[in-house]
Write a protein that holds these residues in place. Structure first.
Motif, PDB file in Angstrom:
ATOM      1  N   VAL A   1      14.052 -53.180 -24.813  1.00 28.70           N
ATOM      2  CA  VAL A   1      13.906 -51.816 -24.301  1.00 28.70           C
ATOM      3  C   VAL A   1      14.135 -50.858 -25.457  1.00 28.70           C
ATOM      4  O   VAL A   1      15.244 -50.750 -25.993  1.00 28.70           O
ATOM      5  CB  VAL A   1      14.901 -51.534 -23.163  1.00 28.70           C
ATOM      6  N   SER A   2      13.072 -50.193 -25.853  1.00 27.66           N
ATOM      7  CA  SER A   2      13.148 -49.336 -27.033  1.00 27.66           C
ATOM      8  C   SER A   2      12.070 -48.270 -26.976  1.00 27.66           C
ATOM      9  O   SER A   2      10.971 -48.505 -26.464  1.00 27.66           O
ATOM     10  CB  SER A   2      12.982 -50.173 -28.307  1.00 27.66           C
ATOM     11  N   SER A   3      12.389 -47.109 -27.512  1.00 25.70           N
ATOM     12  CA  SER A   3      11.402 -46.038 -27.602  1.00 25.70           C
ATOM     13  C   SER A   3      10.686 -46.080 -28.945  1.00 25.70           C
ATOM     14  O   SER A   3       9.801 -45.274 -29.206  1.00 25.70           O
ATOM     15  CB  SER A   3      12.069 -44.684 -27.381  1.00 25.70           C
TER      16      SER A   3
ATOM     17  N   PRO B   1      12.453 -47.056 -22.540  1.00 26.64           N
ATOM     18  CA  PRO B   1      13.547 -46.719 -21.606  1.00 26.64           C
ATOM     19  C   PRO B   1      13.007 -46.059 -20.343  1.00 26.64           C
ATOM     20  O   PRO B   1      12.106 -45.221 -20.406  1.00 26.64           O
ATOM     21  CB  PRO B   1      14.407 -45.755 -22.422  1.00 26.64           C
ATOM     22  N   GLY B   2      13.555 -46.473 -19.213  1.00 27.57           N
ATOM     23  CA  GLY B   2      13.081 -45.982 -17.931  1.00 27.57           C
ATOM     24  C   GLY B   2      11.994 -46.826 -17.312  1.00 27.57           C
ATOM     25  O   GLY B   2      11.645 -46.628 -16.137  1.00 27.57           O
ATOM     26  N   GLY B   3      11.464 -47.771 -18.081  1.00 23.30           N
ATOM     27  CA  GLY B   3      10.392 -48.616 -17.590  1.00 23.30           C
ATOM     28  C   GLY B   3      10.898 -49.762 -16.729  1.00 23.30           C
ATOM     29  O   GLY B   3      12.107 -49.893 -16.472  1.00 23.30           O
ATOM     30  N   SER B   4       9.950 -50.605 -16.312  1.00 24.81           N
ATOM     31  CA  SER B   4      10.260 -51.727 -15.426  1.00 24.81           C
ATOM     32  C   SER B   4       9.640 -53.020 -15.936  1.00 24.81           C
ATOM     33  O   SER B   4       8.602 -52.997 -16.606  1.00 24.81           O
ATOM     34  CB  SER B   4       9.725 -51.452 -14.010  1.00 24.81           C
ATOM     35  N   LEU B   5      10.297 -54.104 -15.613  1.00 21.64           N
ATOM     36  CA  LEU B   5       9.777 -55.440 -15.868  1.00 21.64           C
ATOM     37  C   LEU B   5      10.177 -56.345 -14.711  1.00 21.64           C
ATOM     38  O   LEU B   5      11.201 -56.098 -14.057  1.00 21.64           O
ATOM     39  CB  LEU B   5      10.322 -56.029 -17.169  1.00 21.64           C
ATOM     40  N   ARG B   6       9.392 -57.399 -14.508  1.00 16.61           N
ATOM     41  CA  ARG B   6       9.726 -58.382 -13.479  1.00 16.61           C
ATOM     42  C   ARG B   6       9.712 -59.768 -14.112  1.00 16.61           C
ATOM     43  O   ARG B   6       8.690 -60.192 -14.648  1.00 16.61           O
ATOM     44  CB  ARG B   6       8.723 -58.328 -12.333  1.00 16.61           C
ATOM     45  N   LEU B   7      10.844 -60.427 -14.019  1.00 17.81           N
ATOM     46  CA  LEU B   7      10.963 -61.788 -14.538  1.00 17.81           C
ATOM     47  C   LEU B   7      10.780 -62.785 -13.399  1.00 17.81           C
ATOM     48  O   LEU B   7      11.191 -62.523 -12.257  1.00 17.81           O
ATOM     49  CB  LEU B   7      12.328 -62.010 -15.180  1.00 17.81           C
ATOM     50  N   SER B   8      10.188 -63.927 -13.735  1.00 18.97           N
ATOM     51  CA  SER B   8      10.024 -65.002 -12.772  1.00 18.97           C
ATOM     52  C   SER B   8      10.524 -66.307 -13.381  1.00 18.97           C
ATOM     53  O   SER B   8      10.439 -66.503 -14.599  1.00 18.97           O
ATOM     54  CB  SER B   8       8.544 -65.187 -12.396  1.00 18.97           C
TER      55      SER B   8
ATOM     56  N   LEU C   1      13.484 -61.466 -10.877  1.00 21.06           N
ATOM     57  CA  LEU C   1      14.405 -60.380 -11.211  1.00 21.06           C
ATOM     58  C   LEU C   1      13.567 -59.138 -11.480  1.00 21.06           C
ATOM     59  O   LEU C   1      12.871 -59.061 -12.498  1.00 21.06           O
ATOM     60  CB  LEU C   1      15.263 -60.715 -12.427  1.00 21.06           C
ATOM     61  N   GLN C   2      13.620 -58.201 -10.560  1.00 23.09           N
ATOM     62  CA  GLN C   2      12.940 -56.927 -10.733  1.00 23.09           C
ATOM     63  C   GLN C   2      13.888 -55.980 -11.443  1.00 23.09           C
ATOM     64  O   GLN C   2      14.984 -55.715 -10.944  1.00 23.09           O
ATOM     65  CB  GLN C   2      12.523 -56.343  -9.379  1.00 23.09           C
ATOM     66  N   MET C   3      13.468 -55.497 -12.602  1.00 20.06           N
ATOM     67  CA  MET C   3      14.324 -54.641 -13.417  1.00 20.06           C
ATOM     68  C   MET C   3      13.690 -53.262 -13.537  1.00 20.06           C
ATOM     69  O   MET C   3      12.591 -53.133 -14.084  1.00 20.06           O
ATOM     70  CB  MET C   3      14.518 -55.253 -14.808  1.00 20.06           C
ATOM     71  N   ASN C   4      14.363 -52.269 -12.992  1.00 19.68           N
ATOM     72  CA  ASN C   4      13.884 -50.893 -13.033  1.00 19.68           C
ATOM     73  C   ASN C   4      14.837 -50.029 -13.847  1.00 19.68           C
ATOM     74  O   ASN C   4      15.984 -50.424 -14.100  1.00 19.68           O
ATOM     75  CB  ASN C   4      13.771 -50.332 -11.612  1.00 19.68           C
ATOM     76  N   SER C   5      14.362 -48.872 -14.237  1.00 22.85           N
ATOM     77  CA  SER C   5      15.178 -47.922 -14.998  1.00 22.85           C
ATOM     78  C   SER C   5      15.859 -48.608 -16.178  1.00 22.85           C
ATOM     79  O   SER C   5      17.063 -48.450 -16.407  1.00 22.85           O
ATOM     80  CB  SER C   5      16.227 -47.268 -14.088  1.00 22.85           C
ATOM     81  N   LEU C   6      15.086 -49.346 -16.918  1.00 20.95           N
ATOM     82  CA  LEU C   6      15.646 -50.131 -18.024  1.00 20.95           C
ATOM     83  C   LEU C   6      16.215 -49.230 -19.117  1.00 20.95           C
ATOM     84  O   LEU C   6      15.682 -48.144 -19.394  1.00 20.95           O
ATOM     85  CB  LEU C   6      14.580 -51.052 -18.598  1.00 20.95           C
ATOM     86  N   LYS C   7      17.290 -49.714 -19.710  1.00 26.11           N
ATOM     87  CA  LYS C   7      17.992 -48.990 -20.767  1.00 26.11           C
ATOM     88  C   LYS C   7      17.993 -49.836 -22.044  1.00 26.11           C
ATOM     89  O   LYS C   7      17.891 -51.077 -21.976  1.00 26.11           O
ATOM     90  CB  LYS C   7      19.435 -48.724 -20.343  1.00 26.11           C
ATOM     91  N   PRO C   8      18.161 -49.219 -23.195  1.00 26.25           N
ATOM     92  CA  PRO C   8      18.219 -49.997 -24.437  1.00 26.25           C
ATOM     93  C   PRO C   8      19.295 -51.086 -24.407  1.00 26.25           C
ATOM     94  O   PRO C   8      19.096 -52.170 -24.977  1.00 26.25           O
ATOM     95  CB  PRO C   8      18.523 -48.935 -25.491  1.00 26.25           C
ATOM     96  N   GLU C   9      20.391 -50.830 -23.712  1.00 21.36           N
ATOM     97  CA  GLU C   9      21.459 -51.830 -23.648  1.00 21.36           C
ATOM     98  C   GLU C   9      21.101 -53.029 -22.777  1.00 21.36           C
ATOM     99  O   GLU C   9      21.860 -54.002 -22.725  1.00 21.36           O
ATOM    100  CB  GLU C   9      22.764 -51.192 -23.151  1.00 21.36           C
ATOM    101  N   ASP C  10      19.961 -52.983 -22.104  1.00 18.71           N
ATOM    102  CA  ASP C  10      19.476 -54.143 -21.360  1.00 18.71           C
ATOM    103  C   ASP C  10      18.744 -55.125 -22.264  1.00 18.71           C
ATOM    104  O   ASP C  10      18.365 -56.219 -21.815  1.00 18.71           O
ATOM    105  CB  ASP C  10      18.541 -53.707 -20.229  1.00 18.71           C
ATOM    106  N   THR C  11      18.519 -54.739 -23.506  1.00 21.33           N
ATOM    107  CA  THR C  11      17.820 -55.614 -24.449  1.00 21.33           C
ATOM    108  C   THR C  11      18.615 -56.895 -24.664  1.00 21.33           C
ATOM    109  O   THR C  11      19.803 -56.858 -25.005  1.00 21.33           O
ATOM    110  CB  THR C  11      17.621 -54.892 -25.793  1.00 21.33           C
TER     111      THR C  11
END
Length: 119
Positions: free
Chosen positions: A117-119, A14-21, A80-90
């Motif tokens: 997205v998980s701790s 959680p809080g991390g970032s990923l970038r999809l292409s 798609l740049q994804m920042n501040s990821l939350k568990p509900e973004d899974t």
């Protein structure tokens, strides 16, 4: 033949970032809108973000500010740049493109990429 190849999914805290292409290959068509959808287990597939050929963007309320969609028309690629990821973004994230070919409007889906997205 039109093909979509997605990349960039994975696991993050959680809080991390990923970038999809999502790269679109093929010939004889022009791309109009490009977008990302996601589907969590047991839920319907929902729009996350979309971008038109002119650069107009649209976001789901839950990802506004945190996610950014962009496209490189020269490379036929959407990001798609994804920042501040939350568990509900899974979810499994799917690329979607609308193209025009021989005056027909067609839509295509990518194969999907898992985002966890998980701790």
């Amino acid at each position: 033949q039109v093909q979509l190849v997605e990349s960039g999914g994975g696991s993050v805290q959680p809080g991390g970032s990923l970038r999809l292409s999502c790269a679109v290959s093929g010939s004889g068509f022009s791309i109009t809108s490009m977008g990302w959808y996601r589907q969590a287990p047991g839920k319907q597939r929902d729009l996350v973000a979309a971008i038109t050929s002119g650069g107009t963007t649209n976001y789901a309320h839950s990802v506004k500010v945190r996610f950014t969609i962009s496209r490189d028309n020269a490379k036929n690629t959407v990001y798609l740049q994804m920042n501040s990821l939350k568990p509900e973004d899974t979810a499994v994230y799917y690329c979607n493109v609308a193209i025009t070919r021989f005056n027909n409007l067609l839509t295509y889906w990518g194969q999907g990429t898992q985002v966890t997205v998980s701790s």
